[in-house]
Scaffold this motif. Structure first.
Motif, PDB file in Angstrom:
ATOM      1  N   ASN A   1       0.131   3.843   1.859  1.00  0.00           N
ATOM      2  CA  ASN A   1       0.031   4.547   3.141  1.00  0.00           C
ATOM      3  C   ASN A   1       1.307   4.413   3.965  1.00  0.00           C
ATOM      4  O   ASN A   1       1.702   3.340   4.367  1.00  0.00           O
ATOM      5  CB  ASN A   1      -1.190   4.083   3.946  1.00  0.00           C
ATOM      6  CG  ASN A   1      -1.399   2.594   3.912  1.00  0.00           C
ATOM      7  OD1 ASN A   1      -0.935   1.901   3.025  1.00  0.00           O
ATOM      8  ND2 ASN A   1      -2.122   2.101   4.894  1.00  0.00           N
ATOM      9  N   LYS A   2       1.904   5.549   4.184  1.00  0.00           N
ATOM     10  CA  LYS A   2       3.150   5.640   4.936  1.00  0.00           C
ATOM     11  C   LYS A   2       2.845   5.726   6.425  1.00  0.00           C
ATOM     12  O   LYS A   2       2.008   6.515   6.870  1.00  0.00           O
ATOM     13  CB  LYS A   2       3.913   6.886   4.471  1.00  0.00           C
ATOM     14  CG  LYS A   2       4.954   7.421   5.437  1.00  0.00           C
ATOM     15  CD  LYS A   2       6.188   6.555   5.509  1.00  0.00           C
ATOM     16  CE  LYS A   2       7.240   7.177   6.445  1.00  0.00           C
ATOM     17  NZ  LYS A   2       8.378   6.302   6.697  1.00  0.00           N
ATOM     18  N   ILE A   3       3.536   4.931   7.215  1.00  0.00           N
ATOM     19  CA  ILE A   3       3.457   5.018   8.669  1.00  0.00           C
ATOM     20  C   ILE A   3       4.690   5.761   9.156  1.00  0.00           C
ATOM     21  O   ILE A   3       5.823   5.378   8.853  1.00  0.00           O
ATOM     22  CB  ILE A   3       3.375   3.622   9.318  1.00  0.00           C
ATOM     23  CG1 ILE A   3       2.142   2.888   8.823  1.00  0.00           C
ATOM     24  CG2 ILE A   3       3.361   3.743  10.840  1.00  0.00           C
ATOM     25  CD1 ILE A   3       0.818   3.598   9.093  1.00  0.00           C
TER      26      ILE A   3
ATOM     27  N   CYS B   1       7.089   1.631   6.022  1.00  0.00           N
ATOM     28  CA  CYS B   1       7.767   2.252   7.171  1.00  0.00           C
ATOM     29  C   CYS B   1       9.158   2.740   6.783  1.00  0.00           C
ATOM     30  O   CYS B   1       9.488   3.910   6.973  1.00  0.00           O
ATOM     31  CB  CYS B   1       7.869   1.258   8.323  1.00  0.00           C
ATOM     32  SG  CYS B   1       6.290   0.687   8.981  1.00  0.00           S
TER      33      CYS B   1
ATOM     34  N   ARG C   1       0.832  -1.201   0.000  1.00  0.00           N
ATOM     35  CA  ARG C   1       0.000   0.000   0.000  1.00  0.00           C
ATOM     36  C   ARG C   1       0.868   1.253   0.000  1.00  0.00           C
ATOM     37  O   ARG C   1       2.024   1.241   0.353  1.00  0.00           O
ATOM     38  CB  ARG C   1      -0.894   0.010   1.243  1.00  0.00           C
ATOM     39  CG  ARG C   1      -1.768  -1.233   1.382  1.00  0.00           C
ATOM     40  CD  ARG C   1      -2.452  -1.217   2.739  1.00  0.00           C
ATOM     41  NE  ARG C   1      -3.066  -2.509   3.005  1.00  0.00           N
ATOM     42  CZ  ARG C   1      -3.540  -2.861   4.183  1.00  0.00           C
ATOM     43  NH1 ARG C   1      -3.455  -2.052   5.201  1.00  0.00           N
ATOM     44  NH2 ARG C   1      -4.081  -4.039   4.350  1.00  0.00           N
TER      45      ARG C   1
ATOM     46  N   TYR D   1       2.047  -1.993   5.123  1.00  0.00           N
ATOM     47  CA  TYR D   1       2.300  -0.561   5.252  1.00  0.00           C
ATOM     48  C   TYR D   1       3.752  -0.263   4.885  1.00  0.00           C
ATOM     49  O   TYR D   1       4.604  -1.155   4.871  1.00  0.00           O
ATOM     50  CB  TYR D   1       2.016  -0.083   6.680  1.00  0.00           C
ATOM     51  CG  TYR D   1       0.564  -0.129   7.068  1.00  0.00           C
ATOM     52  CD1 TYR D   1      -0.293   0.916   6.762  1.00  0.00           C
ATOM     53  CD2 TYR D   1       0.026  -1.228   7.749  1.00  0.00           C
ATOM     54  CE1 TYR D   1      -1.640   0.887   7.127  1.00  0.00           C
ATOM     55  CE2 TYR D   1      -1.305  -1.278   8.108  1.00  0.00           C
ATOM     56  CZ  TYR D   1      -2.139  -0.223   7.797  1.00  0.00           C
ATOM     57  OH  TYR D   1      -3.458  -0.265   8.155  1.00  0.00           O
TER      58      TYR D   1
ATOM     59  N   LEU E   1       4.187  -4.363  10.626  1.00  0.00           N
ATOM     60  CA  LEU E   1       3.480  -3.402   9.775  1.00  0.00           C
ATOM     61  C   LEU E   1       3.869  -3.562   8.312  1.00  0.00           C
ATOM     62  O   LEU E   1       3.002  -3.574   7.421  1.00  0.00           O
ATOM     63  CB  LEU E   1       3.788  -1.971  10.233  1.00  0.00           C
ATOM     64  CG  LEU E   1       3.125  -1.490  11.530  1.00  0.00           C
ATOM     65  CD1 LEU E   1       3.620  -0.096  11.884  1.00  0.00           C
ATOM     66  CD2 LEU E   1       1.602  -1.480  11.381  1.00  0.00           C
ATOM     67  N   GLN E   2       5.152  -3.671   8.053  1.00  0.00           N
ATOM     68  CA  GLN E   2       5.618  -3.630   6.670  1.00  0.00           C
ATOM     69  C   GLN E   2       5.505  -4.974   5.967  1.00  0.00           C
ATOM     70  O   GLN E   2       5.106  -5.030   4.800  1.00  0.00           O
ATOM     71  CB  GLN E   2       7.069  -3.137   6.635  1.00  0.00           C
ATOM     72  CG  GLN E   2       7.587  -2.858   5.238  1.00  0.00           C
ATOM     73  CD  GLN E   2       8.660  -1.790   5.205  1.00  0.00           C
ATOM     74  OE1 GLN E   2       8.613  -0.832   5.966  1.00  0.00           O
ATOM     75  NE2 GLN E   2       9.622  -1.935   4.323  1.00  0.00           N
TER      76      GLN E   2
END
Length: 541
Positions: free
Chosen positions: A4-6, A261, A2, A259, A253-254
């Motif tokens: 979307n950057k965290i 990171c 995705r 996501y 997360l990644q």
């Protein structure tokens, strides 16, 4: 993956140092900050400049450093009750620190407002709003940490959200929801963050503590509910039970949730980052720490190993290389042929599983483990055992004898002296050395006898020494196991010795540590400068 950057917010240098036994010098903090920047952290919280001279010194030092990616944040609180923001010394210290990012915390639990601050709910809202406005007016990016938010929301949801809105209306760039007491559950966090996200335009972050051992789970739940910033520490260090462990949060997360990171290249440095911070902080990393621990991808049971060798997915949740770790196969009394063959392959030793020698080797290992040896914690000794079993180990030296003397007088502590006689390629070397204990003296005498022939030993040193009593019921006659860790140029290895005599067990582990290095280096004995059959000397240490 995705888009979307965290955003990663590391508070190792501030919240992490509040952990018991953690103390970092200014230079320690600078070194870690540089490494965090190289890894790709977005924000690095350096400390509380209004609380102690060390943190202000850190901010001064960081003015000299050129970071490639991260922004340094200074931490503090809102202004005090009934004190104007521009007159508050704590807020002025944030500005004086020279940072471009200020993170301030304020109360979002009405219980804390009335009981801890001893002020009114309206005055608390004023403190939050005025503090954010003052910092924004001075050109800072402002992150507002809503302390005790989840407990506050469960007690008085309307007021907890009004605190967030006060920060947002004053111009906060981020609002972070804090599980300060660390007692929330993942489903609670998900539900509450999901309810809060639609009520605010400002992006949200999550700051979780680990008192319920759920900080990582709560962080993931908050992100899935819409939070976009993660606050935590490397290795989860922090006050009480610690903070959310970024070393676990980031790969989850990644690699699991898709996501973004850090770059894939930087993610491959995660294990090194974890161990670097542990080394600087003088911490012992748990072997079973998820993702980066030495045992995180270690396989011991024979059935497990057999399956992993065919397809690693059978017993591994991810590829260890993605985060810079590696797969390890342990050989112990639980081992089967698969363990042995995998270890042999690692050592580039040829074993035919159909031949009797592999079955005999497994039998020998299991018998020695029954005697008290533990090879999963002493892989160097295991390597030597296997090399001996296949005739691939040259015996470069052998023991003729050793003696140890100890002397105690009222004027000085106990002094130990060891005399060692070795046969090195047919040449007898007889040396003596002193030490602060019998093992230390033996170590010095052994090295003295060998270093002229094997100069690489001069770069080797012992880093750890452990003794375990194996049969306590035998009291002073009990068998003991000695584990020794050695290092040279950053590489470490462990060896084991077992005996009813602690000196003999120590000698066995010491000799293995030397033999392993000589094998790794492919050493052959060199002729020393002085020729002769007998060389005697004393080394004082």
């Amino acid at each position: 993956m995705r888009d979307n950057k965290i955003h990663l917010y590391d508070t190792t240098l501030r919240d992490g140092t509040q952990g018991e036994g953690i103390s970092l010098s200014v230079e320690d903090k600078v070194k870690i900050a540089i490494r965090l920047d190289q890894f790709g952290m977005d924000f690095i919280e350096g400390g509380w400049p209004g609380s102690n001279p060390k943190d202000m010194a850190f901010f001064d030092r960081m003015k000299e450093m050129k970071l490639n990616h991260a922004r340094i944040a200074a931490f503090g609180s809102t202004c005090r009750p009934n004190v104007a923001a521009d007159e508050d010394a704590n807020l002025r210290a944030l500005i004086d620190s020279g940072v471009t990012v200020a993170t301030i915390f304020g109360k979002s639990w009405d219980l804390h407002v009335t009981e801890a601050l001893k002020t009114t709910l309206d005055e608390n809202l004023r403190m939050v709003g005025d503090s954010v406005r003052f910092l924004k007016a001075n050109g800072l990016t402002v992150i507002f940490d809503a302390e005790h938010f989840f407990d506050g929301y469960k007690n008085n949801a309307a007021y907890a959200v009004s605190v967030l809105k006060a920060a947002e209306e004053a111009g906060a760039d981020w609002v972070v929801l804090c599980d300060t007491n660390g007692g929330s559950l993942p489903d609670e966090v998900f539900t509450i963050v999901s309810a809060v996200v639609p009520q605010l335009a400002v992006p949200l972050g999550i700051h979780a503590h680990n008192d319920g051992e759920l900080a990582v789970a709560n962080t993931l739940a908050a992100i899935r509910a819409g939070a976009m910033q993660v606050q935590g520490t490397v290795n989860g260090i922090g006050e009480r039970c610690g903070n959310a462990n970024l070393v676990s949060v980031i790969p989850n997360l990644q690699l699991k949730l898709g996501y973004s990171c850090v770059s894939e290249e930087n993610l491959g440095q995660l294990t090194k980052l974890s161990r670097y911070v542990a080394e600087i902080a003088n911490m012992s990393m748990p072997n079973n720490q998820p993702f980066v621990g030495n045992s995180a991808f270690a396989h011991k049971g024979g059935i497990h190993v057999s399956a992993v060798l065919k397809n690693p997915q059978t017993y591994e949740h991810m590829e260890p290389e993605l985060i810079g770790n590696r797969r390890r196969v342990l050989v112990s009394e639980l081992a089967g042929q698969s363990n042995l063959l995998a270890k042999a392959d690692e050592l580039n030793v040829s074993f035919d599983q159909e031949k009797a020698e592999s079955r005999e080797m497994i039998k020998l290992i299991k018998e020695r483990e029954y005697q008290g040896y533990q090879y999963e914690g002493a892989e160097a000794s295991l390597s030597l055992l296997m090399l001996e079993g296949t005739g691939k180990l040259n015996e470069l030296f052998s023991l003729e004898s050793f003696k140890i003397f100890m002397e105690k007088s009222p004027e000085r502590s106990i002094l130990s002296e060891a005399m060692v006689k070795l046969n090195i390629n047919g040449q007898i070397m007889h040396t003596a050395a002193e030490g602060n204990g019998p093992v230390n003296a033996l170590d010095h005498a052994l090295r003295k006898a060998l270093e002229n022939h094997f100069p690489c030993l001069g770069e080797m040193h012992l880093t750890d020494y452990k003794v375990r009593v194996l049969d306590e019921g035998e009291a002073t006659a009990a068998k003991v196991r000695v584990l020794i860790e050695s290092a040279r140029n950053g590489e470490k290895w462990s060896t084991v010795g077992v005996s009813t005599n602690i000196i003999e067990a120590s000698w066995e582990a010491l000799v293995d540590s030397v033999r392993y290095l000589l094998w790794k280096e492919g050493c052959e004995a060199q002729e020393p400068e002085i020729q002769g059959e007998l060389k005697v000397g004393i080394a004082n240490h």
